[in-house]
Design a protein around this motif. Structure first.
Motif, mmCIF file in Angstrom:
data_model
loop_
_atom_site.group_PDB
_atom_site.id
_atom_site.type_symbol
_atom_site.label_atom_id
_atom_site.label_comp_id
_atom_site.label_asym_id
_atom_site.label_seq_id
_atom_site.Cartn_x
_atom_site.Cartn_y
_atom_site.Cartn_z
ATOM 1 N N MET A 28 0.799 -1.210 0.000
ATOM 2 C CA MET A 28 0.000 0.000 0.000
ATOM 3 C C MET A 28 0.843 1.276 0.000
ATOM 4 O O MET A 28 0.316 2.363 0.011
ATOM 5 N N TYR A 29 2.153 1.126 -0.002
ATOM 6 C CA TYR A 29 3.002 2.298 0.187
ATOM 7 C C TYR A 29 2.674 3.412 -0.779
ATOM 8 O O TYR A 29 2.630 4.590 -0.414
ATOM 9 N N ASP A 30 2.424 3.050 -2.034
ATOM 10 C CA ASP A 30 2.209 4.090 -3.026
ATOM 11 C C ASP A 30 0.806 4.682 -2.953
ATOM 12 O O ASP A 30 0.438 5.508 -3.784
ATOM 13 N N ARG A 31 0.012 4.268 -1.964
ATOM 14 C CA ARG A 31 -1.304 4.854 -1.770
ATOM 15 C C ARG A 31 -1.412 5.544 -0.415
ATOM 16 O O ARG A 31 -2.497 5.755 0.090
ATOM 17 N N LEU A 32 -0.290 5.901 0.168
ATOM 18 C CA LEU A 32 -0.283 6.490 1.497
ATOM 19 C C LEU A 32 0.301 7.889 1.487
ATOM 20 O O LEU A 32 1.295 8.152 0.811
ATOM 21 N N ASP A 33 -0.316 8.779 2.263
ATOM 22 C CA ASP A 33 0.332 10.051 2.578
ATOM 23 C C ASP A 33 1.339 9.795 3.696
ATOM 24 O O ASP A 33 1.074 9.026 4.609
ATOM 25 N N LEU A 53 0.407 12.483 -1.272
ATOM 26 C CA LEU A 53 0.493 11.366 -2.215
ATOM 27 C C LEU A 53 0.157 11.794 -3.641
ATOM 28 O O LEU A 53 0.885 11.495 -4.578
ATOM 29 N N LEU A 54 -0.970 12.495 -3.797
ATOM 30 C CA LEU A 54 -1.462 12.782 -5.141
ATOM 31 C C LEU A 54 -0.693 13.906 -5.823
ATOM 32 O O LEU A 54 -0.317 13.800 -6.989
ATOM 33 N N ASN A 74 9.053 5.945 -4.448
ATOM 34 C CA ASN A 74 8.038 4.902 -4.461
ATOM 35 C C ASN A 74 8.589 3.577 -4.975
ATOM 36 O O ASN A 74 8.125 2.506 -4.586
ATOM 37 N N GLY A 100 -3.667 6.066 5.668
ATOM 38 C CA GLY A 100 -4.406 5.402 4.603
ATOM 39 C C GLY A 100 -5.390 6.323 3.905
ATOM 40 O O GLY A 100 -5.786 6.073 2.768
ATOM 41 N N ARG A 101 -5.768 7.393 4.586
ATOM 42 C CA ARG A 101 -6.643 8.396 3.988
ATOM 43 C C ARG A 101 -5.985 9.739 4.155
ATOM 44 O O ARG A 101 -5.273 9.974 5.115
#
Length: 125
Positions: A28-33, A53-54, A74, A100-101
Protein backbone atom coordinates in the motif's frame (compact mmCIF):
# COMPACT_ATOMS: atom_id res chain seq x y z
CA UNK A 1 -0.99 -3.85 6.77
CA UNK A 2 2.01 -1.54 6.54
CA UNK A 3 5.16 -1.66 8.62
CA UNK A 4 7.56 1.26 8.86
CA UNK A 5 11.15 1.22 10.02
CA UNK A 6 13.29 4.33 10.45
CA UNK A 7 17.07 4.51 10.27
CA UNK A 8 19.76 7.14 10.03
CA UNK A 9 19.51 8.82 13.41
CA UNK A 10 22.58 9.66 15.45
CA UNK A 11 24.54 12.34 17.26
CA UNK A 12 25.95 15.36 15.44
CA UNK A 13 27.27 18.79 16.41
CA UNK A 14 25.21 21.89 15.70
CA UNK A 15 25.39 22.78 12.03
CA UNK A 16 25.75 19.17 10.98
CA UNK A 17 23.53 17.03 8.76
CA UNK A 18 21.71 13.73 8.95
CA UNK A 19 19.55 11.82 6.51
CA UNK A 20 16.73 9.75 7.93
CA UNK A 21 15.19 6.92 5.96
CA UNK A 22 11.89 5.13 6.48
CA UNK A 23 11.50 1.77 4.78
CA UNK A 24 7.93 0.63 4.27
CA UNK A 25 6.75 -2.91 3.80
CA UNK A 26 3.43 -3.83 2.23
CA UNK A 27 1.87 -3.11 -1.10
CA UNK A 28 0.00 0.00 0.00
CA UNK A 29 3.00 2.30 0.19
CA UNK A 30 2.21 4.09 -3.03
CA UNK A 31 -1.30 4.85 -1.77
CA UNK A 32 -0.28 6.49 1.50
CA UNK A 33 0.33 10.05 2.58
CA UNK A 34 3.55 10.17 4.55
CA UNK A 35 5.07 12.45 7.12
CA UNK A 36 7.84 12.83 9.67
CA UNK A 37 7.06 13.70 13.28
CA UNK A 38 9.31 14.22 16.28
CA UNK A 39 8.95 14.14 20.02
CA UNK A 40 11.33 15.58 22.59
CA UNK A 41 11.12 14.57 26.27
CA UNK A 42 8.19 16.20 28.02
CA UNK A 43 6.65 17.52 24.81
CA UNK A 44 3.88 16.45 22.48
CA UNK A 45 4.60 14.78 19.19
CA UNK A 46 4.81 17.42 16.46
CA UNK A 47 4.83 17.40 12.70
CA UNK A 48 8.14 18.11 11.02
CA UNK A 49 7.39 17.55 7.33
CA UNK A 50 4.76 15.89 5.17
CA UNK A 51 4.37 14.88 1.55
CA UNK A 52 1.08 14.57 -0.30
CA UNK A 53 0.49 11.37 -2.22
CA UNK A 54 -1.46 12.78 -5.14
CA UNK A 55 0.16 16.14 -5.73
CA UNK A 56 3.63 15.48 -4.38
CA UNK A 57 3.36 18.74 -2.48
CA UNK A 58 5.57 19.05 0.55
CA UNK A 59 4.84 20.72 3.86
CA UNK A 60 7.13 21.85 6.65
CA UNK A 61 6.90 23.15 10.14
CA UNK A 62 8.16 26.71 10.33
CA UNK A 63 10.98 25.63 12.64
CA UNK A 64 12.57 23.43 9.95
CA UNK A 65 11.58 25.10 6.68
CA UNK A 66 14.66 25.80 4.59
CA UNK A 67 16.79 23.32 6.54
CA UNK A 68 14.94 20.00 6.13
CA UNK A 69 13.79 18.31 2.93
CA UNK A 70 11.26 15.48 2.72
CA UNK A 71 11.18 13.16 -0.27
CA UNK A 72 9.92 9.73 -1.21
CA UNK A 73 11.05 7.03 -3.61
CA UNK A 74 8.04 4.90 -4.46
CA UNK A 75 10.16 2.40 -6.38
CA UNK A 76 12.10 1.70 -3.19
CA UNK A 77 9.13 2.10 -0.81
CA UNK A 78 11.23 4.60 1.13
CA UNK A 79 10.62 8.00 2.68
CA UNK A 80 13.53 10.33 3.43
CA UNK A 81 14.21 13.36 5.56
CA UNK A 82 17.37 15.29 4.77
CA UNK A 83 18.25 17.45 7.76
CA UNK A 84 20.83 20.20 7.34
CA UNK A 85 22.01 23.02 9.60
CA UNK A 86 20.87 21.05 12.61
CA UNK A 87 20.28 22.87 15.88
CA UNK A 88 20.24 21.58 19.46
CA UNK A 89 16.47 22.17 19.54
CA UNK A 90 16.09 19.57 16.79
CA UNK A 91 17.03 16.91 19.33
CA UNK A 92 14.17 14.41 19.55
CA UNK A 93 12.98 10.98 18.57
CA UNK A 94 11.91 11.13 14.93
CA UNK A 95 9.05 8.99 13.65
CA UNK A 96 7.78 8.34 10.19
CA UNK A 97 4.06 7.92 9.75
CA UNK A 98 1.64 6.88 7.03
CA UNK A 99 -2.04 7.60 6.55
CA UNK A 100 -4.41 5.40 4.60
CA UNK A 101 -6.64 8.40 3.99
CA UNK A 102 -5.63 11.97 3.33
CA UNK A 103 -5.32 13.71 6.72
CA UNK A 104 -7.23 16.96 7.33
CA UNK A 105 -3.90 18.68 7.68
CA UNK A 106 -0.53 17.08 7.09
CA UNK A 107 0.47 17.36 10.76
CA UNK A 108 -2.66 15.87 12.34
CA UNK A 109 -1.13 13.17 14.53
CA UNK A 110 -4.37 11.22 14.96
CA UNK A 111 -4.89 10.89 11.21
CA UNK A 112 -1.86 8.63 10.78
CA UNK A 113 -2.56 4.98 11.43
CA UNK A 114 0.89 3.53 10.77
CA UNK A 115 4.00 4.51 12.76
CA UNK A 116 7.62 3.46 12.88
CA UNK A 117 9.45 2.73 16.12
CA UNK A 118 11.39 6.00 16.00
CA UNK A 119 15.04 6.95 15.66
CA UNK A 120 16.96 9.22 18.03
CA UNK A 121 18.51 12.43 16.74
CA UNK A 122 20.80 14.30 19.12
CA UNK A 123 22.37 17.65 18.24
CA UNK A 124 25.03 19.00 20.55
CA UNK A 125 25.85 22.69 20.95
Amino acid sequence: QVQLMESGGGSVPAGGSLRLSCAASGSMYDRLDMAWFRQAPGTEREGVAGIDLLSGSTYYDDSVRGRFTISRDNAKNTLYLQMDSLKPEDTAIYYCAAAGRAPPTWDTVGAYNYWGQGTQVTVSS
